[in-house]
Design an enzyme around this catalytic site. Structure first.
Site, PDB file in Angstrom:
ATOM      1  N   ASP A 443       0.832  -1.201   0.000  1.00 46.66           N
ATOM      2  CA  ASP A 443       0.000   0.000   0.000  1.00 46.66           C
ATOM      3  C   ASP A 443       0.873   1.260   0.000  1.00 46.66           C
ATOM      4  O   ASP A 443       2.079   1.207   0.286  1.00 46.66           O
ATOM      5  CB  ASP A 443      -0.889  -0.045   1.253  1.00 46.66           C
ATOM      6  CG  ASP A 443      -2.227   0.640   1.071  1.00 46.66           C
ATOM      7  OD1 ASP A 443      -2.364   1.433   0.133  1.00 46.66           O
ATOM      8  OD2 ASP A 443      -3.127   0.389   1.894  1.00 46.66           O
ATOM      9  N   ASP A 507     -10.699   2.049  -3.536  1.00 45.62           N
ATOM     10  CA  ASP A 507     -11.266   1.727  -2.226  1.00 45.62           C
ATOM     11  C   ASP A 507     -12.788   1.722  -2.303  1.00 45.62           C
ATOM     12  O   ASP A 507     -13.453   1.461  -1.300  1.00 45.62           O
ATOM     13  CB  ASP A 507     -10.813   2.754  -1.182  1.00 45.62           C
ATOM     14  CG  ASP A 507      -9.409   2.441  -0.676  1.00 45.62           C
ATOM     15  OD1 ASP A 507      -8.940   1.318  -0.917  1.00 45.62           O
ATOM     16  OD2 ASP A 507      -8.791   3.324  -0.047  1.00 45.62           O
TER      17      ASP A 507
HETATM   18  C1  DGJ Z   1      -5.859   1.812   1.812  1.00 45.35           C
HETATM   19  C2  DGJ Z   1      -6.219   0.616   0.965  1.00 45.35           C
HETATM   20  O1  DGJ Z   1      -6.669   1.024  -0.283  1.00 45.35           O
HETATM   21  C3  DGJ Z   1      -7.244  -0.211   1.720  1.00 45.35           C
HETATM   22  O2  DGJ Z   1      -7.661  -1.290   0.921  1.00 45.35           O
HETATM   23  C4  DGJ Z   1      -6.649  -0.682   3.009  1.00 45.35           C
HETATM   24  O3  DGJ Z   1      -5.587  -1.569   2.765  1.00 45.35           O
HETATM   25  C5  DGJ Z   1      -6.183   0.507   3.837  1.00 45.35           C
HETATM   26  N1  DGJ Z   1      -5.326   1.372   3.085  1.00 45.35           N
HETATM   27  C6  DGJ Z   1      -5.462   0.041   5.066  1.00 45.35           C
HETATM   28  O4  DGJ Z   1      -4.944   1.068   5.780  1.00 45.35           O
END
Ligand code: DGJ
Length: 705
Positions: A443, A507
């Site tokens: 991430d 997301d």
């Molecule tokens: C952002 C990501 O896009 C989410 O899927 C998740 O992993 C969160 N970060 C976790 O902090």
């Protein structure tokens, strides 16, 4: 000076004809032509109008102001104010099957320019330049771009824009004098300006028209431009944005641009995407992963967020396995003191208060259930509330004397700092070496404001060091699959895909929004690299509700997963998850190898996607009804890409639960099937049923003779 000659590079259907002499100029980039090219050449000598330079000036692969080309130059730099308008003369040419390498130099400016251009068997062009400082004294580079010409019939653009939870949106605009320019200065590929655009003939569409698609393979700041010259000639340019003073070449040093990928199709956007998909499958994704079945995921994030209890997580895993899940991933929250998003980034040590018996029992449980195990990391980031920051406040990517703004309460680590780099490498390799980890979710949740290293701008090096870190881990752990995630789709491009093998596109798990996001992403990426998860019935980021059928079918074509807590779901919902996982698995080989089509229908409220197997023996079609049907009848579905002569049995694989109640009578074929030829499918089509908004149905075609 080199004698002028024509060089051909040929793909499957397309061709580049490049004239090389003192410089190189693309004379033709389109469908293959035949004939004696040297004789044909005389058909292309341009007039020299009045009121401008008294000679014809070519649009070269690197436009030069010094040659009198008043376009955006390919290279801008200087040697303490000198050598700022170089004119390169071609010295050496090397040609192999699909590739041309050119060496040019300007001895006066003390610069050498190498150009690589290739056209592969999937009709994808790849090009990049390298500049070398061959004289004493530093050479400062301000701009260094890849340039490709566009024919004057390229009259319209399709460009991409977006934001967090709304990635890959497309817009159309005419390509006029003054042109189009997009800049991404956010330090990662970005949600806002995905580094791609499409130019095409007037009204180009999914099915018809000439299109030239471009993708700039770089995960940092970039500028894309498409412009029209006063004489009507057009060109496209892609470059890294260098910050002031960022690139200084000592004598003997070189700078290479990222690759610019491009593809021409006379079959509209579908033809272009099919070429890019084939190229991505065969030349971008690592061969370690192209042949591997993509396991169905369950990712814990939207199920439990930071609330980690190993016993409970194991019960989630048990239920996940019952649903048919093949890989179980623990997301954010597993490491020391990471109880929310304000602290602990950088402290890559297991939180032993949450996991007193270590991670082993959880991983062993997951493996015993027949699933692979994956773990979340965000290696490039640091919270000030972390042991790492308390020990190494100087590891921040920043400029002394300025306070960096936070993004999600966090800061960026300077990857040019070798100690920081080594620390991150050691921490990740510790976990990958010690535990049976098959997958990392990598991430990156903030933008980069002042990428400073020892006071100097170093955004490019930060991106390169990030690549180095991933590469080093990939070399040591080649079996570990990596997802590129950056608050969803903030780091999606071909360069990072060379070292990862899937993306988290957004997301936003709202099925309606996902339909748009996945559609936008499909122009340059095949479905198997799109993480597509079934989210909870009540979407966490839009607060909308969607049926399991719409969510299941929206997640079906990509690298499928589930993003919720199965323990909290009721029996019926779980039966449905299992049904969609099984459905996905039953057609996964077709979905992840076949030819993709975006199919326009008679009603814009539809969004239709099809995958046809390479041998044209089968196909699946997903009809999504995004909004209320415009008319009381839904028109015809015409499916391209099948074998004209073959007969196909058409049947429904999945439909909304209220399907029969929507109208008095739905089309009879949706109950009893029908048999049609491939050419009938393409030209006449099949009557579509009437669907409610925000529902979908899945159709299967099987060749029966
Ligand atoms: C952002 C990501 O896009 C989410 O899927 C998740 O992993 C969160 N970060 C976790 O902090």
């Amino acid at each position: 000076m080199q004698e002028r000659k024509l060089i051909e590079l040929t793909g499957k259907q397309t061709q580049l004809i490049i004239e090389v002499g003192e410089f190189a100029e693309i004379l033709h980039w389109g469908n293959k032509v035949s004939g004696d090219l040297d004789r044909c050449r005389s058909a292309l000598y341009r007039p020299v109008p009045q009121g401008r330079l008294d000679k014809d000036v070519s649009v070269t692969l690197s436009p030069e102001l010094g040659r009198g080309l008043f376009s955006s130059p390919g290279l801008e730099g200087h040697r303490n104010g000198q050598d700022w308008a170089p004119v390169f003369v071609l010295k050496n040419i090397e040609q192999s099957d699909h590739k041309l390498s050119l060496e040019s130099e300007d001895p006066q400016a003390g610069l050498c320019l190498s150009t690589e251009i290739q056209l592969d068997e999937y009709d994808v062009v790849k090009t990049r330049h390298t500049v070398t400082n061959t004289k004493s004294g530093q050479y400062q580079i301000n701009r260094f771009a890849n340039t490709l010409p566009l024919p004057a019939k390229a009259k319209e653009l399709m460009t991409f824009y977006g934001r967090w939870v709304k990635e890959f949106q497309t817009q159309r605009q005419p390509l006029l004098h003054g042109g189009y320019q997009q800049e991404n200065r956010r330090g990662r590929t970005s949600h806002e300006h995905y580094p791609a655009l499409v130019a095409g003939s007037q009204n180009f569409s999914e099915i018809v028209g000439d299109v030239w698609g471009f993708h700039f393979a770089w995960s940092g700041n970039h500028r894309l431009r498409a412009d029209v010259k006063a004489d009507g000639r057009r060109y496209m340019q892609a470059e890294v944005i260098y910050l002031p003073g960022e690139v200084v070449l000592e004598e003997g040093e070189s700078l290479t641009t990222p690759w610019l990928y491009a593809s021409y199709s006379d079959r509209g956007l579908n033809g272009m995407s099919q070429q890019f998909h084939a190229h991505v499958r065969n030349s971008v994704i690592s061969p370690d992963f192209t042949s591997k079945v993509r396991p169905v995921h369950l990712n814990t994030w939207e199920g439990i967020y930071f609330d980690h209890d190993p016993e409970y997580i194991m019960s989630m895993a048990t239920q996940a396995a019952e649903l048919g899940v093949e890989r179980f991933i623990i997301d954010d929250g597993w490491f020391k003191a990471r109880d929310d998003d304000t602290a602990a980034l950088g402290d890559w040590f297991l939180d032993e208060t949450k996991y007193p018996n270590g991670l082993e029992p959880v991983i062993a449980h997951v493996n015993r259930l027949g699933m692979e195990f994956g773990l979340w990391f965000e290696p490039e980031m640091i919270n000030k509330d972390s042991d790492l920051y308390r020990a190494h406040p100087d590891w921040l990517l920043a400029v002394d004397g300025y306070e960096q703004p936070t993004g999600r309460n966090q800061y960026v680590i300077d990857l040019q700092n070798n100690d920081a780099f080594d620390y991150l490498y050691e921490r990740l390799s510790h976990f990958l070496g010690q535990y049976n980890i098959a997958y990392i979710k990598w991430d990156m949740n903030r933008e980069i404001v002042q990428p400073g290293h020892e006071g100097r701008a170093s955004g490019v090096r930060q991106t390169e060091r990030f690549y180095d870190l991933v590469d080093k881990l990939r070399t040591q752990f080649p079996h570990v699959s990596i997802e590129s995630c950056a608050s969803g789709g903030g780091r999606i491009d071909y360069e990072i895909l060379k070292r990862t093998d899937r993306f988290w596109p957004s997301d936003n798990n709202d099925a309606l929004e996902r339909q748009h996001i996945q559609r936008g992403m499909s122009y340059f990426f095949p479905p198997e690299v799109m993480g597509s998860h079934i989210g909870s019935g009540h979407c966490h980021c839009s607060r909308r509700r969607h049926s399991i059928e719409f969510r299941g079918l929206t997640a079906l074509f990509g690298h499928m997963g589930i993003e919720l807590d199965p323990v909290k779901e009721d029996v019926t919902e779980k039966e449905n998850f299992a049904r969609y996982v099984a459905l996905h698995k039953s057609i996964r080989p077709l979905l992840h190898s076949g030819t993709n089509w975006r199919i326009p229908t008679d009603d814009e409220a539809h969004q239709v996607q099809a995958v046809v197997s390479e041998d044209q023996s089968e196909a699946v079609v997903l009809v999504a009804q995004l909004a209320m049907p415009t008319n009381s009848l839904s028109g015809h579905l015409r499916i391209p890409g099948l074998n004209d002569q073959a007969t196909y049995r058409v049947s429904v694989l999945d439909k909304p639960s209220f399907y029969e109640k929507i109208v008095n009578t739905q089309p009879s074929w949706t109950a009893s099937g029908c048999e049609v030829s491939g050419s009938w499918c393409r030209e006449v089509g099949i009557v579509l049923p009437v669907l409610d908004p925000e529902t979908a149905m899945l159709i299967k075609l099987e060749r029966i003779n």
